[in-house]
Design a protein around this motif. Structure first.
Motif, PDB file in Angstrom:
ATOM      1  N   SER A  48       4.754   1.716   8.587  1.00  0.00           N
ATOM      2  CA  SER A  48       5.404   0.836   9.576  1.00  0.00           C
ATOM      3  C   SER A  48       4.531   0.615  10.811  1.00  0.00           C
ATOM      4  N   SER A  49       3.222   0.400  10.578  1.00  0.00           N
ATOM      5  CA  SER A  49       2.280   0.216  11.686  1.00  0.00           C
ATOM      6  C   SER A  49       1.789  -1.218  11.800  1.00  0.00           C
ATOM      7  N   GLY A  50       2.401  -2.137  11.061  1.00  0.00           N
ATOM      8  CA  GLY A  50       2.023  -3.547  11.159  1.00  0.00           C
ATOM      9  C   GLY A  50       0.678  -3.873  10.555  1.00  0.00           C
ATOM     10  N   LEU A  51       0.231  -3.082   9.555  1.00  0.00           N
ATOM     11  CA  LEU A  51      -1.073  -3.316   8.938  1.00  0.00           C
ATOM     12  C   LEU A  51      -1.042  -4.574   8.070  1.00  0.00           C
ATOM     13  N   THR A  52      -2.088  -5.368   8.169  1.00  0.00           N
ATOM     14  CA  THR A  52      -2.225  -6.565   7.334  1.00  0.00           C
ATOM     15  C   THR A  52      -3.615  -6.588   6.710  1.00  0.00           C
ATOM     16  N   ASN A  69       4.214  -1.826   5.336  1.00  0.00           N
ATOM     17  CA  ASN A  69       3.297  -2.707   6.049  1.00  0.00           C
ATOM     18  C   ASN A  69       3.227  -4.040   5.306  1.00  0.00           C
ATOM     19  N   SER A  70       2.210  -4.825   5.579  1.00  0.00           N
ATOM     20  CA  SER A  70       2.041  -6.122   4.902  1.00  0.00           C
ATOM     21  C   SER A  70       0.659  -6.201   4.278  1.00  0.00           C
ATOM     22  N   LEU A  71       0.227  -5.109   3.661  1.00  0.00           N
ATOM     23  CA  LEU A  71      -1.085  -5.061   3.018  1.00  0.00           C
ATOM     24  C   LEU A  71      -1.086  -5.935   1.770  1.00  0.00           C
ATOM     25  N   THR A  72      -2.190  -6.637   1.548  1.00  0.00           N
ATOM     26  CA  THR A  72      -2.304  -7.553   0.419  1.00  0.00           C
ATOM     27  C   THR A  72      -3.513  -7.180  -0.438  1.00  0.00           C
ATOM     28  N   GLY A  73      -3.689  -7.928  -1.541  1.00  0.00           N
ATOM     29  CA  GLY A  73      -4.823  -7.685  -2.414  1.00  0.00           C
ATOM     30  C   GLY A  73      -4.546  -6.584  -3.416  1.00  0.00           C
ATOM     31  N   GLU A  74      -5.590  -6.152  -4.097  1.00  0.00           N
ATOM     32  CA  GLU A  74      -5.459  -5.144  -5.147  1.00  0.00           C
ATOM     33  C   GLU A  74      -5.561  -3.732  -4.577  1.00  0.00           C
ATOM     34  N   VAL A  75      -5.031  -2.788  -5.334  1.00  0.00           N
ATOM     35  CA  VAL A  75      -5.165  -1.368  -4.973  1.00  0.00           C
ATOM     36  C   VAL A  75      -6.586  -0.945  -5.331  1.00  0.00           C
ATOM     37  N   PRO A  76      -7.385  -0.502  -4.352  1.00  0.00           N
ATOM     38  CA  PRO A  76      -8.795  -0.193  -4.633  1.00  0.00           C
ATOM     39  C   PRO A  76      -8.973   1.093  -5.433  1.00  0.00           C
ATOM     40  N   ASP A  77     -10.003   1.092  -6.264  1.00  0.00           N
ATOM     41  CA  ASP A  77     -10.278   2.247  -7.121  1.00  0.00           C
ATOM     42  C   ASP A  77     -10.803   3.440  -6.328  1.00  0.00           C
ATOM     43  N   PHE A  78     -11.403   3.184  -5.132  1.00  0.00           N
ATOM     44  CA  PHE A  78     -11.996   4.307  -4.391  1.00  0.00           C
ATOM     45  C   PHE A  78     -10.942   5.340  -3.970  1.00  0.00           C
ATOM     46  N   ASN A 134       1.206   6.929  -0.657  1.00  0.00           N
ATOM     47  CA  ASN A 134       2.398   6.078  -0.558  1.00  0.00           C
ATOM     48  C   ASN A 134       1.972   4.671  -0.141  1.00  0.00           C
ATOM     49  N   LEU A 135       2.066   3.728  -1.079  1.00  0.00           N
ATOM     50  CA  LEU A 135       1.724   2.331  -0.821  1.00  0.00           C
ATOM     51  C   LEU A 135       2.945   1.432  -0.965  1.00  0.00           C
ATOM     52  N   SER A 136       4.134   2.006  -0.963  1.00  0.00           N
ATOM     53  CA  SER A 136       5.356   1.253  -1.233  1.00  0.00           C
ATOM     54  C   SER A 136       5.657   0.242  -0.134  1.00  0.00           C
ATOM     55  N   ARG A 137       6.409  -0.804  -0.534  1.00  0.00           N
ATOM     56  CA  ARG A 137       6.900  -1.851   0.363  1.00  0.00           C
ATOM     57  C   ARG A 137       5.769  -2.529   1.138  1.00  0.00           C
ATOM     58  N   ASN A 138       4.751  -2.995   0.366  1.00  0.00           N
ATOM     59  CA  ASN A 138       3.700  -3.861   0.900  1.00  0.00           C
ATOM     60  C   ASN A 138       3.709  -5.159   0.095  1.00  0.00           C
ATOM     61  N   LYS A 139       2.598  -5.878   0.089  1.00  0.00           N
ATOM     62  CA  LYS A 139       2.488  -7.126  -0.676  1.00  0.00           C
ATOM     63  C   LYS A 139       1.273  -7.065  -1.592  1.00  0.00           C
ATOM     64  N   LEU A 140       1.059  -5.890  -2.182  1.00  0.00           N
ATOM     65  CA  LEU A 140      -0.094  -5.668  -3.035  1.00  0.00           C
ATOM     66  C   LEU A 140       0.115  -6.349  -4.379  1.00  0.00           C
ATOM     67  N   SER A 141      -0.995  -6.679  -5.046  1.00  0.00           N
ATOM     68  CA  SER A 141      -0.913  -7.395  -6.316  1.00  0.00           C
ATOM     69  C   SER A 141      -1.999  -6.900  -7.261  1.00  0.00           C
ATOM     70  N   GLY A 142      -1.932  -7.395  -8.509  1.00  0.00           N
ATOM     71  CA  GLY A 142      -2.948  -7.045  -9.490  1.00  0.00           C
ATOM     72  C   GLY A 142      -2.632  -5.760 -10.228  1.00  0.00           C
ATOM     73  N   LEU A 143      -3.619  -5.291 -10.939  1.00  0.00           N
ATOM     74  CA  LEU A 143      -3.473  -4.111 -11.798  1.00  0.00           C
ATOM     75  C   LEU A 143      -3.820  -2.839 -11.025  1.00  0.00           C
ATOM     76  N   VAL A 144      -2.953  -1.861 -11.108  1.00  0.00           N
ATOM     77  CA  VAL A 144      -3.231  -0.561 -10.481  1.00  0.00           C
ATOM     78  C   VAL A 144      -4.354   0.120 -11.254  1.00  0.00           C
ATOM     79  N   PRO A 145      -5.387   0.617 -10.579  1.00  0.00           N
ATOM     80  CA  PRO A 145      -6.507   1.252 -11.284  1.00  0.00           C
ATOM     81  C   PRO A 145      -6.031   2.339 -12.242  1.00  0.00           C
ATOM     82  N   ALA A 146      -6.618   2.325 -13.430  1.00  0.00           N
ATOM     83  CA  ALA A 146      -6.235   3.296 -14.461  1.00  0.00           C
ATOM     84  C   ALA A 146      -6.493   4.720 -13.989  1.00  0.00           C
ATOM     85  N   SER A 147      -7.530   4.887 -13.165  1.00  0.00           N
ATOM     86  CA  SER A 147      -7.861   6.223 -12.671  1.00  0.00           C
ATOM     87  C   SER A 147      -6.735   6.785 -11.805  1.00  0.00           C
TER      88      SER A 147
END
Length: 683
Positions: A216-220, A241-250, A261-274
């Motif tokens: 809840s820090s207003g991250l975009t 927050n309002s984070l977008t894009g894919e979940v990074p593998d790093f 905890n990445l819940s309740r953002n606007k992330l998209s794409g495939l979650v890294p298999a790792s």
């Protein structure tokens, strides 16, 4: 300068300046601004520098001493001077300064309306610091002193935070524009580590950041690669927050990460298999809910596109006639429902009235009886968002308060019914007591036990009535017990959602009852940790975490109750208009930090309270009003602690003038002094 003290915004560095009386001296002052044409590197407040002290006898020296109490302590001293008098041609002010009998500075000549500073190059020690300012042989005027700063040297055995972690957290703050009061060393001292951070402390090694909570820090924007620099990170919360894009593998390469905890953002794409593999083998707790465009397994977007093509091409011919038939059915249905909708609504309303939404074992009054008991609503004693409250009498002479639903308040009808139904199922001596109800011909009313002294908000604001310290604590205990019953005595638990002084009623014995349950909400299951709810509450009492996240828990009530306790202690409203609309928590916090509770306690109490009890009450209130809900106490704990406060207040042996228990601070009246501990420098 007055006795209140000066700090930010008048002091750019937020130093705390206090008046101090030097024996056998008099004050001089100027109405002109000091350093108006120059930007002094010490950025001394003009209000501080426009006053000074000089010896009572112009031929004497200016002498004073400060007790340190410990010869091993080390100090750095700064003295500030500015000439406040426009000297004549035959006048000259020049003086030397001694510290502990040794010459510190020679031939000081203050400049008119411009500050000059001297300081000790090395630290000084002694059980007493003795200062003497005396005129030189060339001087025609006595010495002066405008202000003084004393810094205590603090040795930190612990190394500062690891520099890579410091750089990483600063870069993250900058890249996301995080608005937090992050200053100094992130982890040191341990008590003052940055909000949202936890660190590891291993002997004399540099602390490392192990936990980072930016929920809840207003991250975009995207999840920054900067997070990969926290090689010792075990817990990372970027939720709400309002984070977008894919979940990074790093993120999977943070070998110490145990919870993400990445819940309740606007992330998209495939979650890294790792990451998924780490989650499956239980080495990582992964939270991703609330990201509707995330795919947990492959194929992701490609599979959706393929399915769309397979469905659209072969079924076009079949869908066209089906859609025509469906459209015809919809038109027929809408025509029929349009005709019956008003009949249905009328039937529902009549049915509700006939069956009685307020049906219970409480006494049912007719509308004519309500009119009679209130003498045709003659005496209005209160009003709310969805109704008026009138004074009345039952046939046996019992006084009552009658709350009537306003005919103009259609939206509030459900809230009114909600309050009535809740009051009929919960019973506690510290909750508003319902006697009966009326539900006749569109007239809804609730009959309550009459509370002779009205609500706490009005009582505190009436300066002709003064509650004693014990009465205030008893009111706090009563209200806390009512709230405790809602949270822990009801199945399912109930959250009030609008705890405030206006909703705490006082009877003729000044015993309190919690009232106004129109916005209350039930937890459907005990296993539910929170409810997603539209933000409802009153400005000043509203839990900031609930406001941001819209996640409602019983700790939101705890926050509001903390504000109520602060009002009982201070006599101030939740938002203090006389202090530039400052919130009561922000008004109390800096005064509490100084340790002087004289300026916090309601002046109408005239200091005649148990100081230990006041300190305890302040601790409870500030704990309840903490910014993080998880760190707030439960109402069970609050009730126990407040009862201890009340016991302390009843202990006559320790009741005294509150001033005798305050922390001692250096106090200047003409010259001004600030006393600070030296901490780690800002990074």
């Amino acid at each position: 300068m007055d006795n209140v003290g000066i700090r930010y915004k008048e002091d750019a560095y937020d130093r705390m300046w206090f008046p101090y009386n030097i024996p056998s001296s008099v004050s001089i002052n100027s109405s002109f601004t000091i350093d108006s044409l120059n930007d002094n590197e010490y950025k001394l407040p003009s209000t501080v520098m426009k006053t000074a002290m000089r010896p009572l006898d112009v031929n004497d020296s200016l002498d004073f001493e400060l007790d340190t109490g410990d010869p091993s302590l080390e100090f750095y001293v700064y003295m500030h001077f500015a000439e406040l008098e426009k000297l004549q041609r035959n006048q000259h002010r020049e003086f030397d300064v001694e510290l502990n009998g040794n010459i510190w500075a020679k031939s000081i000549v203050p400049e008119y309306l411009h500050s000059k500073t001297i300081f000790t190059n090395d630290s000084v020690r002694g059980t007493k610091l003795k200062f003497s300012l005396y005129r030189t042989i060339n001087s025609t005027l006595p010495p002066i002193l405008n202000a003084m700063e004393i810094y205590l040297v603090k040795d930190f055995l612990q190394e500062p935070t690891d520099q890579e972690d410091v750089n990483a957290i600063k870069d993250i703050k900058s890249s996301y524009g995080i608005v937090k009061s992050w200053q100094g060393d992130p982890c040191e001292p341990m008590r003052y580590s940055w909000d949202g951070l936890n660190c590891s402390y291993n002997g004399y090694e540099s602390p490392r950041i192990t936990s980072l909570n930016l929920a809840s820090s207003g991250l975009t924007g995207h999840i920054s690669p900067l997070f990969s620099k926290f090689t010792t990170l075990e817990y990372l919360d970027l939720s709400n927050n309002s984070l977008t894009g894919e979940v990074p593998d790093f993120l999977s390469q943070l070998v110490n990460l145990r919870e993400l905890n990445l819940s309740r953002n606007k992330l998209s794409g495939l979650v890294p298999a790792s990451l998924m593999a780490l989650s499956k083998n239980s080495s990582l707790t992964l939270s991703l809910d609330g990201n509707v465009d995330l795919c947990l397994t492959a194929p992701c977007k490609e599979e959706k596109k393929k399915k769309k093509k397979n469905i659209v091409v072969p079924l076009v011919s079949a869908l066209v006639p089906s859609l025509i038939i469906l459209a015809a059915l919809i038109i027929i249905w809408r025509c029929k429902t349009k005709q019956s909708i008003h009949q249905g609504q009328a039937t529902v309303v009549k049915s509700h009235k006939r069956e009685g939404l307020l049906k219970s074992n409480n006494q049912q009054f007719t509308y004519s009886e309500i009119v009679s008991m209130t003498k045709n609503f003659q005496s209005l004693i209160g009003k709310g968002g969805f109704g008026m409250v009138y004074h009345g009498y039952l046939n046996d002479g019992t006084q009552v308060a009658v709350k009537m639903l306003s005919t103009l308040s259609n939206q509030s009808s459900l809230q009114f019914q909600n309050e009535a139904q809740l009051l009929m199922r919960v019973h506690h001596r510290n909750l508003a007591s319902i006697i009966g109800y009326c539900n006749e011909g569109g007239n809804m009313g609730i009959v309550f036990e009459y509370m002779a002294y009205g609500n706490l908000e009005n009582y505190l604001s009436d300066k002709t009535k003064v509650l004693s310290w014990k009465e205030r604590l008893q009111i706090a205990v009563d209200a806390a017990q009512g709230l405790e019953y809602l949270h822990h005595g009801c199945k399912p638990p109930i959250i009030h959602r609008d705890v405030k002084t206006a909703n705490i009623l006082l009877n003729k014995n000044l015993h309190a009852q919690l009232a106004d349950f129109g916005f209350s909400k039930l937890f459907p299951l005990e296993t539910v940790s929170h409810l997603s709810a539209t933000v409802i509450g009153t400005v000043g009492y509203l839990d900031p975490e609930y406001y941001i996240s819209q996640r409602l828990t019983e700790k939101s009530d705890v926050y509001s109750f903390g504000i109520v306790v602060l009002q009982l202690i201070t006599g101030h409203p939740a938002v203090i208009k006389s202090h530039d609309n400052i919130h009561i928590v922000e008004w109390v916090r800096p005064i509490l930090t100084r340790g002087d509770i004289r300026d916090i306690v309601d002046p109408s109490l005239e200091g005649n309270v148990n100081s230990n009890s006041v300190w305890k009450a302040l601790e409870i209130a500030m704990a309840c009003a903490g910014s993080k809900s998880i760190e707030r106490p439960t109402m069970n704990d609050v009730v126990v602690d407040l009862k201890q406060c009340l016991e302390m207040a009843n202990d006559i042996r320790h009741t005294r003038e509150i001033g005798s228990q305050t922390m001692q601070s250096i106090d200047y009246s003409g010259a001004n002094c600030t006393e600070l501990e030296m901490g780690p420098p800002a990074r």
